[in-house]
Design a protein around this motif. Structure first.
Motif, PDB file in Angstrom:
ATOM      1  N   THR A   8      13.982 -23.183   7.500  1.00  0.00           N
ATOM      2  CA  THR A   8      14.051 -24.336   8.397  1.00  0.00           C
ATOM      3  C   THR A   8      13.134 -24.138   9.593  1.00  0.00           C
ATOM      4  O   THR A   8      12.405 -25.042   9.993  1.00  0.00           O
ATOM      5  CB  THR A   8      15.498 -24.568   8.868  1.00  0.00           C
ATOM      6  OG1 THR A   8      16.325 -24.787   7.731  1.00  0.00           O
ATOM      7  CG2 THR A   8      15.590 -25.746   9.814  1.00  0.00           C
ATOM      8  N   GLN A  54       9.536 -24.652   8.492  1.00  0.00           N
ATOM      9  CA  GLN A  54       9.237 -26.069   8.274  1.00  0.00           C
ATOM     10  C   GLN A  54       9.139 -26.835   9.592  1.00  0.00           C
ATOM     11  O   GLN A  54       8.268 -27.697   9.755  1.00  0.00           O
ATOM     12  CB  GLN A  54      10.284 -26.683   7.350  1.00  0.00           C
ATOM     13  CG  GLN A  54      10.171 -26.175   5.928  1.00  0.00           C
ATOM     14  CD  GLN A  54      11.340 -26.604   5.058  1.00  0.00           C
ATOM     15  OE1 GLN A  54      12.390 -27.026   5.559  1.00  0.00           O
ATOM     16  NE2 GLN A  54      11.166 -26.481   3.747  1.00  0.00           N
ATOM     17  N   GLU A  55      10.015 -26.515  10.531  1.00  0.00           N
ATOM     18  CA  GLU A  55       9.958 -27.180  11.839  1.00  0.00           C
ATOM     19  C   GLU A  55       8.675 -26.818  12.585  1.00  0.00           C
ATOM     20  O   GLU A  55       8.042 -27.673  13.215  1.00  0.00           O
ATOM     21  CB  GLU A  55      11.179 -26.816  12.674  1.00  0.00           C
ATOM     22  CG  GLU A  55      12.451 -27.481  12.195  1.00  0.00           C
ATOM     23  CD  GLU A  55      13.700 -26.990  12.923  1.00  0.00           C
ATOM     24  OE1 GLU A  55      13.599 -26.017  13.713  1.00  0.00           O
ATOM     25  OE2 GLU A  55      14.773 -27.570  12.691  1.00  0.00           O
TER      26      GLU A  55
END
Length: 103
Positions: free
Chosen positions: A32, A35-36
């Motif tokens: 995560t 991806q952020e």
């Protein structure tokens, strides 16, 4: 990506953050975060490109305006007749009278 986990975005970018895929051993939190970070960097790159395009567009518009201001006036291709026939005749009569008075 170790550099990303350490908060070193510059190093992560140099190591290929934008195109990196999550490794198979990454935790969901790590994936995560990757991806952020990728999403944020892509947004920043797109914003920078829009800014550059805007500056190029404004420079082009400014150059066009300056060129239009400096452009010489268009040459007159057709000349209108100097005087209509009746006016030319009246002028000729006036000139003849003036010459007759001063002669």
């Amino acid at each position: 990506m170790t550099a990303l986990l350490q908060g070193d975005i510059d190093q992560a970018l140099q190591l290929g953050l934008i195109d990196a895929n999550p490794c198979p051993t990454c935790t969901p939190a790590c994936t995560t975060r990757l991806q952020e970070a990728q999403h944020a960097r892509r947004g920043a790159l797109a914003s920078r490109e829009r800014y550059r395009n805007r500056n190029r567009r404004l420079a082009r518009i400014k150059a066009e305006r300056e060129a239009a201001r400096r452009a010489p006036p268009a040459a007159v291709t057709q000349q209108a007749p100097a005087l209509p026939n009746a006016a030319a005749d009246a002028l000729a009569r006036a000139l003849a009278k003036a010459k007759a008075r001063h002669a």
